[in-house]
Design a protein around this motif. Sequence first.
Motif, PDB file in Angstrom:
ATOM      1  N   GLN A  98      19.873  -5.398  39.466  1.00 50.70           N
ATOM      2  CA  GLN A  98      18.665  -5.474  38.652  1.00 50.70           C
ATOM      3  C   GLN A  98      18.666  -4.411  37.561  1.00 50.70           C
ATOM      4  O   GLN A  98      18.276  -4.685  36.416  1.00 50.70           O
ATOM      5  N   MET A  99      19.109  -3.205  37.889  1.00 49.95           N
ATOM      6  CA  MET A  99      19.147  -2.145  36.875  1.00 49.95           C
ATOM      7  C   MET A  99      20.089  -2.507  35.725  1.00 49.95           C
ATOM      8  O   MET A  99      19.807  -2.244  34.562  1.00 49.95           O
ATOM      9  N   LEU A 100      21.228  -3.100  36.057  1.00 48.64           N
ATOM     10  CA  LEU A 100      22.164  -3.513  35.019  1.00 48.64           C
ATOM     11  C   LEU A 100      21.558  -4.620  34.160  1.00 48.64           C
ATOM     12  O   LEU A 100      21.679  -4.614  32.926  1.00 48.64           O
ATOM     13  N   THR A 101      20.879  -5.557  34.805  1.00 47.88           N
ATOM     14  CA  THR A 101      20.262  -6.666  34.082  1.00 47.88           C
ATOM     15  C   THR A 101      19.146  -6.179  33.169  1.00 47.88           C
ATOM     16  O   THR A 101      19.002  -6.648  32.030  1.00 47.88           O
ATOM     17  N   GLU A 102      18.353  -5.218  33.654  1.00 52.37           N
ATOM     18  CA  GLU A 102      17.266  -4.663  32.848  1.00 52.37           C
ATOM     19  C   GLU A 102      17.776  -3.992  31.573  1.00 52.37           C
ATOM     20  O   GLU A 102      17.052  -3.904  30.575  1.00 52.37           O
ATOM     21  N   ALA A 103      19.030  -3.519  31.603  1.00 52.23           N
ATOM     22  CA  ALA A 103      19.625  -2.872  30.427  1.00 52.23           C
ATOM     23  C   ALA A 103      20.231  -3.890  29.463  1.00 52.23           C
ATOM     24  O   ALA A 103      20.858  -3.512  28.475  1.00 52.23           O
ATOM     25  N   GLY A 104      20.046  -5.181  29.748  1.00 49.46           N
ATOM     26  CA  GLY A 104      20.546  -6.209  28.857  1.00 49.46           C
ATOM     27  C   GLY A 104      21.963  -6.658  29.160  1.00 49.46           C
ATOM     28  O   GLY A 104      22.568  -7.375  28.355  1.00 49.46           O
ATOM     29  N   LEU A 105      22.494  -6.266  30.320  1.00 51.43           N
ATOM     30  CA  LEU A 105      23.856  -6.636  30.700  1.00 51.43           C
ATOM     31  C   LEU A 105      23.835  -7.843  31.636  1.00 51.43           C
ATOM     32  O   LEU A 105      22.839  -8.093  32.322  1.00 51.43           O
ATOM     33  N   VAL A 106      24.927  -8.557  31.680  1.00 49.17           N
ATOM     34  CA  VAL A 106      25.040  -9.735  32.526  1.00 49.17           C
ATOM     35  C   VAL A 106      26.061  -9.454  33.628  1.00 49.17           C
ATOM     36  O   VAL A 106      27.242  -9.225  33.352  1.00 49.17           O
ATOM     37  N   VAL A 107      25.611  -9.437  34.871  1.00 43.15           N
ATOM     38  CA  VAL A 107      26.511  -9.147  35.986  1.00 43.15           C
ATOM     39  C   VAL A 107      27.467 -10.325  36.175  1.00 43.15           C
ATOM     40  O   VAL A 107      27.038 -11.460  36.384  1.00 43.15           O
ATOM     41  N   GLU A 108      28.765 -10.050  36.098  1.00 44.58           N
ATOM     42  CA  GLU A 108      29.794 -11.074  36.222  1.00 44.58           C
ATOM     43  C   GLU A 108      30.482 -11.086  37.576  1.00 44.58           C
ATOM     44  O   GLU A 108      30.995 -12.121  38.016  1.00 44.58           O
ATOM     45  N   TRP A 109      30.517  -9.929  38.240  1.00 39.56           N
ATOM     46  CA  TRP A 109      31.300  -9.815  39.486  1.00 39.56           C
ATOM     47  C   TRP A 109      30.701  -8.730  40.347  1.00 39.56           C
ATOM     48  O   TRP A 109      30.173  -7.722  39.865  1.00 39.56           O
ATOM     49  N   SER A 110      30.772  -8.918  41.648  1.00 36.53           N
ATOM     50  CA  SER A 110      30.381  -7.867  42.587  1.00 36.53           C
ATOM     51  C   SER A 110      31.272  -7.948  43.812  1.00 36.53           C
ATOM     52  O   SER A 110      31.777  -9.017  44.170  1.00 36.53           O
ATOM     53  N   GLY A 111      31.484  -6.815  44.428  1.00 38.94           N
ATOM     54  CA  GLY A 111      32.282  -6.749  45.644  1.00 38.94           C
ATOM     55  C   GLY A 111      31.779  -5.621  46.516  1.00 38.94           C
ATOM     56  O   GLY A 111      31.183  -4.661  46.022  1.00 38.94           O
ATOM     57  N   LEU A 115      30.182  -3.380  40.902  1.00 36.69           N
ATOM     58  CA  LEU A 115      29.696  -4.456  40.055  1.00 36.69           C
ATOM     59  C   LEU A 115      30.307  -4.328  38.671  1.00 36.69           C
ATOM     60  O   LEU A 115      30.536  -3.206  38.188  1.00 36.69           O
ATOM     61  N   VAL A 116      30.555  -5.447  38.045  1.00 36.75           N
ATOM     62  CA  VAL A 116      31.037  -5.482  36.659  1.00 36.75           C
ATOM     63  C   VAL A 116      30.041  -6.303  35.857  1.00 36.75           C
ATOM     64  O   VAL A 116      29.726  -7.447  36.216  1.00 36.75           O
ATOM     65  N   ALA A 117      29.504  -5.713  34.786  1.00 38.14           N
ATOM     66  CA  ALA A 117      28.525  -6.380  33.933  1.00 38.14           C
ATOM     67  C   ALA A 117      29.019  -6.394  32.492  1.00 38.14           C
ATOM     68  O   ALA A 117      29.657  -5.446  32.038  1.00 38.14           O
ATOM     69  N   ARG A 118      28.723  -7.456  31.799  1.00 35.70           N
ATOM     70  CA  ARG A 118      29.197  -7.655  30.427  1.00 35.70           C
ATOM     71  C   ARG A 118      28.044  -7.523  29.439  1.00 35.70           C
ATOM     72  O   ARG A 118      26.924  -7.954  29.707  1.00 35.70           O
ATOM     73  N   LYS A 119      28.326  -6.934  28.283  1.00 28.36           N
ATOM     74  CA  LYS A 119      27.349  -6.882  27.202  1.00 28.36           C
ATOM     75  C   LYS A 119      27.462  -8.174  26.400  1.00 28.36           C
ATOM     76  O   LYS A 119      28.533  -8.485  25.872  1.00 28.36           O
ATOM     77  N   PRO A 120      26.371  -8.942  26.310  1.00 29.74           N
ATOM     78  CA  PRO A 120      26.467 -10.241  25.629  1.00 29.74           C
ATOM     79  C   PRO A 120      26.862 -10.102  24.167  1.00 29.74           C
ATOM     80  O   PRO A 120      26.562  -9.101  23.504  1.00 29.74           O
ATOM     81  N   VAL A 121      27.539 -11.129  23.673  1.00 29.01           N
ATOM     82  CA  VAL A 121      27.849 -11.217  22.253  1.00 29.01           C
ATOM     83  C   VAL A 121      26.681 -11.886  21.553  1.00 29.01           C
ATOM     84  O   VAL A 121      26.271 -12.983  21.945  1.00 29.01           O
ATOM     85  N   GLN A 122      26.141 -11.227  20.540  1.00 35.25           N
ATOM     86  CA  GLN A 122      25.009 -11.784  19.826  1.00 35.25           C
ATOM     87  C   GLN A 122      25.428 -13.008  19.022  1.00 35.25           C
ATOM     88  O   GLN A 122      26.472 -12.996  18.370  1.00 35.25           O
TER      89      GLN A 122
END
Length: 310
Positions: A229-242, A299-306
């Motif tokens: 949730q913290m990563l998502t709140e920063a505008g990132l998209v979680v792609e992977w978790s382990g 977790l790995v989160a990606r910054k979206p491409v505008q």
Amino acid sequence: MGMGSTDSVSADGAAQQAGNTAPANTAPGVRGAGTPVPGGSAPRGSRQAPEATRMQGHWLLAMLGKRVLRPGGIALTRRMLEACALAPGQRLVELGPGVGRTAEILLATRPSSYRGVDPHPEGREQVAAVLDGHPEAQYVVADAAQTTLPEASADLVVGEAMLTMQSDTHKREIIAEAARLLAPGGRYAIHELALRGDLTDIEVEATRKEISRAIRVGARPLTVAGWSQMLTEAGLVVEWSGTAPMHLLEPRRLMQDEGLVGTARFMLRMARTPGARERVTSMRRLFRLRATALTAVALVARKPVQTAEG
């Protein structure tokens, strides 16, 4: 457990500077390294007690020769980095590089640049030794929440075992800084301690306090969902978790992380350092006691491409 690079939070919730409690005797080869205080008969908490009884847990382990200080071990770190689609020529930033073990892995990918960011001297000389011979690598003395690095200057930002030791406010500040550093399409990878999702608030607080007392630095792990949730709140998209068991000090994990020679060195130094065996045993006992409540998560989160529209 790891090498946090900003404010820590004590067991009772009061903010304190992690650097203010850094030990005088740190890991061999680290600036300020020295011989642990001899003896060990003084009462616990006494300034005459062995240094090992007062040191922050991660720096005690580093002093004893442990190089992998991540809750899920080197195996979870490797899985996390594999999910980051690392390729030669990327621009890499590592927040809180510790003693440089992950930096070795990152530099082996032949990046165009690597910058390790940490404001504290503990571990700096060990990281410098890892960076030696890599003209593309730089050690940046700065806080993880204010790196002073240019915006959109990284393809990958890595932070391991350092957000756990921050207040929720500082967690968000560091994550926001990581997002600022990332170029569109870049990734932020974290490796932290997590709590089981069905714990009550009372159980969460009790677990945090017990860990904080054991490692002598504030620990405020979140649930896996909380980290996401913290990563998502920063505008990132979680792609992977382990995830992986929190077996930092278990014999099998020691062998996996440090190898036969490294494990033997760790055990020998622990036996020879006044107060170290008791302290390590105490930490391991606590981790075992709370084994069902704790896990390691990456977790790995990606910054979206505008897009052109937005």
